[in-house]
Design a protein around this motif. Structure first.
Motif, PDB file in Angstrom:
ATOM      1  N   THR A  37      45.555  66.482  23.499  1.00  0.00           N
ATOM      2  CA  THR A  37      46.306  67.238  24.491  1.00  0.00           C
ATOM      3  C   THR A  37      45.961  68.713  24.327  1.00  0.00           C
ATOM      4  O   THR A  37      45.873  69.215  23.210  1.00  0.00           O
ATOM      5  CB  THR A  37      47.820  67.042  24.292  1.00  0.00           C
ATOM      6  OG1 THR A  37      48.110  65.649  24.402  1.00  0.00           O
ATOM      7  CG2 THR A  37      48.622  67.806  25.334  1.00  0.00           C
ATOM      8  N   VAL A  39      47.051  72.574  25.720  1.00  0.00           N
ATOM      9  CA  VAL A  39      48.008  73.414  26.448  1.00  0.00           C
ATOM     10  C   VAL A  39      47.381  74.786  26.613  1.00  0.00           C
ATOM     11  O   VAL A  39      46.955  75.395  25.622  1.00  0.00           O
ATOM     12  CB  VAL A  39      49.328  73.562  25.665  1.00  0.00           C
ATOM     13  CG1 VAL A  39      50.291  74.481  26.406  1.00  0.00           C
ATOM     14  CG2 VAL A  39      49.957  72.207  25.408  1.00  0.00           C
ATOM     15  N   THR A  41      48.031  78.628  27.786  1.00  0.00           N
ATOM     16  CA  THR A  41      49.025  79.633  28.155  1.00  0.00           C
ATOM     17  C   THR A  41      48.317  80.918  28.575  1.00  0.00           C
ATOM     18  O   THR A  41      47.183  81.187  28.170  1.00  0.00           O
ATOM     19  CB  THR A  41      50.004  79.958  27.004  1.00  0.00           C
ATOM     20  OG1 THR A  41      49.286  80.534  25.905  1.00  0.00           O
ATOM     21  CG2 THR A  41      50.733  78.718  26.532  1.00  0.00           C
ATOM     22  N   ASP A  47      53.214  82.533  29.691  1.00  0.00           N
ATOM     23  CA  ASP A  47      53.571  81.350  30.491  1.00  0.00           C
ATOM     24  C   ASP A  47      52.610  80.193  30.227  1.00  0.00           C
ATOM     25  O   ASP A  47      51.408  80.399  30.058  1.00  0.00           O
ATOM     26  CB  ASP A  47      53.500  81.678  31.989  1.00  0.00           C
ATOM     27  CG  ASP A  47      54.676  82.520  32.451  1.00  0.00           C
ATOM     28  OD1 ASP A  47      55.635  82.700  31.672  1.00  0.00           O
ATOM     29  OD2 ASP A  47      54.623  83.004  33.595  1.00  0.00           O
ATOM     30  N   VAL A  48      53.161  78.980  30.222  1.00  0.00           N
ATOM     31  CA  VAL A  48      52.292  77.816  30.168  1.00  0.00           C
ATOM     32  C   VAL A  48      51.639  77.666  31.541  1.00  0.00           C
ATOM     33  O   VAL A  48      52.327  77.602  32.565  1.00  0.00           O
ATOM     34  CB  VAL A  48      53.077  76.537  29.801  1.00  0.00           C
ATOM     35  CG1 VAL A  48      52.152  75.329  29.849  1.00  0.00           C
ATOM     36  CG2 VAL A  48      53.678  76.667  28.406  1.00  0.00           C
ATOM     37  N   VAL A  51      48.781  71.758  31.324  1.00  0.00           N
ATOM     38  CA  VAL A  51      48.613  70.820  30.220  1.00  0.00           C
ATOM     39  C   VAL A  51      47.533  69.844  30.656  1.00  0.00           C
ATOM     40  O   VAL A  51      47.618  69.280  31.758  1.00  0.00           O
ATOM     41  CB  VAL A  51      49.923  70.063  29.912  1.00  0.00           C
ATOM     42  CG1 VAL A  51      49.687  68.959  28.903  1.00  0.00           C
ATOM     43  CG2 VAL A  51      50.983  71.028  29.404  1.00  0.00           C
ATOM     44  N   ARG A  73      40.909  62.681  33.154  1.00  0.00           N
ATOM     45  CA  ARG A  73      41.131  61.237  33.025  1.00  0.00           C
ATOM     46  C   ARG A  73      40.938  60.540  34.365  1.00  0.00           C
ATOM     47  O   ARG A  73      40.411  59.433  34.422  1.00  0.00           O
ATOM     48  CB  ARG A  73      42.542  60.969  32.487  1.00  0.00           C
ATOM     49  CG  ARG A  73      42.696  61.401  31.030  1.00  0.00           C
ATOM     50  CD  ARG A  73      44.065  61.068  30.501  1.00  0.00           C
ATOM     51  NE  ARG A  73      45.097  61.783  31.246  1.00  0.00           N
ATOM     52  CZ  ARG A  73      46.404  61.657  31.037  1.00  0.00           C
ATOM     53  NH1 ARG A  73      46.840  60.836  30.102  1.00  0.00           N
ATOM     54  NH2 ARG A  73      47.265  62.355  31.737  1.00  0.00           N
ATOM     55  N   ALA A 102      46.636  68.134  19.021  1.00  0.00           N
ATOM     56  CA  ALA A 102      46.876  68.991  20.184  1.00  0.00           C
ATOM     57  C   ALA A 102      46.326  70.370  19.897  1.00  0.00           C
ATOM     58  O   ALA A 102      46.384  70.850  18.760  1.00  0.00           O
ATOM     59  CB  ALA A 102      48.376  69.083  20.485  1.00  0.00           C
ATOM     60  N   VAL A 103      45.784  71.004  20.925  1.00  0.00           N
ATOM     61  CA  VAL A 103      45.341  72.392  20.799  1.00  0.00           C
ATOM     62  C   VAL A 103      46.074  73.256  21.812  1.00  0.00           C
ATOM     63  O   VAL A 103      46.477  72.797  22.879  1.00  0.00           O
ATOM     64  CB  VAL A 103      43.808  72.568  20.982  1.00  0.00           C
ATOM     65  CG1 VAL A 103      43.038  71.897  19.860  1.00  0.00           C
ATOM     66  CG2 VAL A 103      43.337  72.081  22.338  1.00  0.00           C
ATOM     67  N   TRP A 104      46.260  74.496  21.413  1.00  0.00           N
ATOM     68  CA  TRP A 104      46.875  75.505  22.286  1.00  0.00           C
ATOM     69  C   TRP A 104      45.835  76.591  22.477  1.00  0.00           C
ATOM     70  O   TRP A 104      45.336  77.140  21.487  1.00  0.00           O
ATOM     71  CB  TRP A 104      48.131  76.050  21.614  1.00  0.00           C
ATOM     72  CG  TRP A 104      48.673  77.351  22.158  1.00  0.00           C
ATOM     73  CD1 TRP A 104      48.531  77.850  23.421  1.00  0.00           C
ATOM     74  CD2 TRP A 104      49.452  78.317  21.437  1.00  0.00           C
ATOM     75  NE1 TRP A 104      49.171  79.053  23.529  1.00  0.00           N
ATOM     76  CE2 TRP A 104      49.752  79.372  22.338  1.00  0.00           C
ATOM     77  CE3 TRP A 104      49.940  78.383  20.134  1.00  0.00           C
ATOM     78  CZ2 TRP A 104      50.494  80.490  21.957  1.00  0.00           C
ATOM     79  CZ3 TRP A 104      50.676  79.496  19.761  1.00  0.00           C
ATOM     80  CH2 TRP A 104      50.961  80.532  20.665  1.00  0.00           C
ATOM     81  N   CYS A 114      46.460  76.331  38.869  1.00  0.00           N
ATOM     82  CA  CYS A 114      46.921  75.066  39.456  1.00  0.00           C
ATOM     83  C   CYS A 114      46.178  74.740  40.745  1.00  0.00           C
ATOM     84  O   CYS A 114      45.973  75.613  41.592  1.00  0.00           O
ATOM     85  CB  CYS A 114      48.419  75.133  39.722  1.00  0.00           C
ATOM     86  SG  CYS A 114      49.094  73.562  40.319  1.00  0.00           S
ATOM     87  N   HIS A 115      45.841  73.466  40.900  1.00  0.00           N
ATOM     88  CA  HIS A 115      45.095  73.053  42.089  1.00  0.00           C
ATOM     89  C   HIS A 115      45.932  73.167  43.363  1.00  0.00           C
ATOM     90  O   HIS A 115      45.390  73.080  44.464  1.00  0.00           O
ATOM     91  CB  HIS A 115      44.590  71.613  41.926  1.00  0.00           C
ATOM     92  CG  HIS A 115      45.652  70.583  42.112  1.00  0.00           C
ATOM     93  ND1 HIS A 115      46.624  70.331  41.156  1.00  0.00           N
ATOM     94  CD2 HIS A 115      45.930  69.758  43.136  1.00  0.00           C
ATOM     95  CE1 HIS A 115      47.426  69.378  41.601  1.00  0.00           C
ATOM     96  NE2 HIS A 115      47.033  69.008  42.786  1.00  0.00           N
ATOM     97  N   CYS A 121      50.748  75.529  36.748  1.00  0.00           N
ATOM     98  CA  CYS A 121      51.160  74.214  37.255  1.00  0.00           C
ATOM     99  C   CYS A 121      52.677  74.024  37.162  1.00  0.00           C
ATOM    100  O   CYS A 121      53.236  73.141  37.820  1.00  0.00           O
ATOM    101  CB  CYS A 121      50.493  73.105  36.446  1.00  0.00           C
ATOM    102  SG  CYS A 121      48.700  73.040  36.648  1.00  0.00           S
ATOM    103  N   PHE A 122      53.331  74.844  36.362  1.00  0.00           N
ATOM    104  CA  PHE A 122      54.775  74.671  36.124  1.00  0.00           C
ATOM    105  C   PHE A 122      55.566  75.615  37.029  1.00  0.00           C
ATOM    106  O   PHE A 122      56.264  76.510  36.556  1.00  0.00           O
ATOM    107  CB  PHE A 122      55.074  74.904  34.642  1.00  0.00           C
ATOM    108  CG  PHE A 122      54.466  73.861  33.742  1.00  0.00           C
ATOM    109  CD1 PHE A 122      55.189  72.731  33.364  1.00  0.00           C
ATOM    110  CD2 PHE A 122      53.154  73.984  33.307  1.00  0.00           C
ATOM    111  CE1 PHE A 122      54.621  71.749  32.555  1.00  0.00           C
ATOM    112  CE2 PHE A 122      52.576  73.006  32.494  1.00  0.00           C
ATOM    113  CZ  PHE A 122      53.312  71.891  32.122  1.00  0.00           C
TER     114      PHE A 122
END
Lengths: 159, 159
Positions: A37, A39, A41, A47-48, A51, A73, A102-104, A114-115, A121-122
């Motif tokens: 995973t 993430v 920012t 802000d995130v 993901v 995926r 997981a990496v940040w 975001c597409h 995306c959030f």
């Protein structure tokens, strides 16, 4: 050739818990699909932004180039963030978590991640305090307006 | 009874892409294991504290109580963050992403989030610029010192 070098064999396999958590060896723990995973920012705001997932090749390319690469995926393909839209992510810092699954990455995001056209995306908040028995009453609240036109940036392609 | 109310049926099923991305209905897209990815950041610093998972019940409890609940894949159990250590997370804000398969919570973290004793699970940096063909040469760099003694906080239990 590149595929050979950049597959999971490019990384040492995870060792025991002590070395995994307290060591300095990068031994990423890919899941059964070969993914971590990731993430991202915003290096400025915190802000995130998104993901997503990285396979061994995406992780190696991100480390080597300092630009964010992911594994899609749905498209089953390595993917450089921004390759279609130009909305690349320059990695300012990468961190890995205790069990190395997981990496940040803190990134300088060009335009938006975001597409859907938003920077992050959030872009919707989930109201807190809705009764556990009444989850269908929870209404999302929009917080971020679009910063670009996805049709213009992507055409018919996914991000 | 609580289990019935809080299972995935507590949430409306995901609709088409347009409603999923541009609607106000909370329709989380749980994966084949019934889980969402959850990213917790420090509401003050913006640092990513941990990446974990929520099942429908954990998500419902987090929304209802404003305290972070997760689902432990290794222990196959619902888990209130801090139930053993006291290191709870009060949720200041929850966001959900475009395709509703990940949530971001901004939290007030008591003491530290990581079972190793650090405030964040992401206490090691991965150096950038290592050649793609030489990933085994990448050495992690410790950035955060422990803020509590995990033996005292957890005894023999996992977090």
């Amino acid at each position: 050739m590149e595929g050979d070098l950049a597959d999971s064999a490019a990384f040492a396999p995870p060792a025991g818990a002590t070395e995994l958590e307290d060591g300095t060896a990068l031994t990423p723990k890919f899941d059964s699909e070969g993914l971590l995973t990731a993430v991202a920012t915003d290096a400025r705001s915190g802000d995130v932004l998104m993901v997503a997932h990285m396979d061994a090749q995406a992780l190696a390319k991100t480390i080597a180039t300092g630009e964010a690469w992911y594994y899609s995926r749905s498209r089953r393909a390595l993917w450089k963030k921004g390759e279609t839209s130009g909305h690349t992510q320059r990695v300012v810092e990468m961190r890995i978590d205790c069990d190395q699954d997981a990496v940040w990455i803190k990134v300088e995001q060009v335009v938006g991640a975001c597409h859907t056209g938003r920077r992050s995306c959030f872009y919707r908040a989930v109201p807190l305090g809705t009764a556990e028995s009444n989850m269908r009453a929870a209404k999302l609240e929009f917080r971020d307006a679009p910063v670009f036109d996805p049709k213009a940036a992507y055409g018919k392609r996914a991000p």
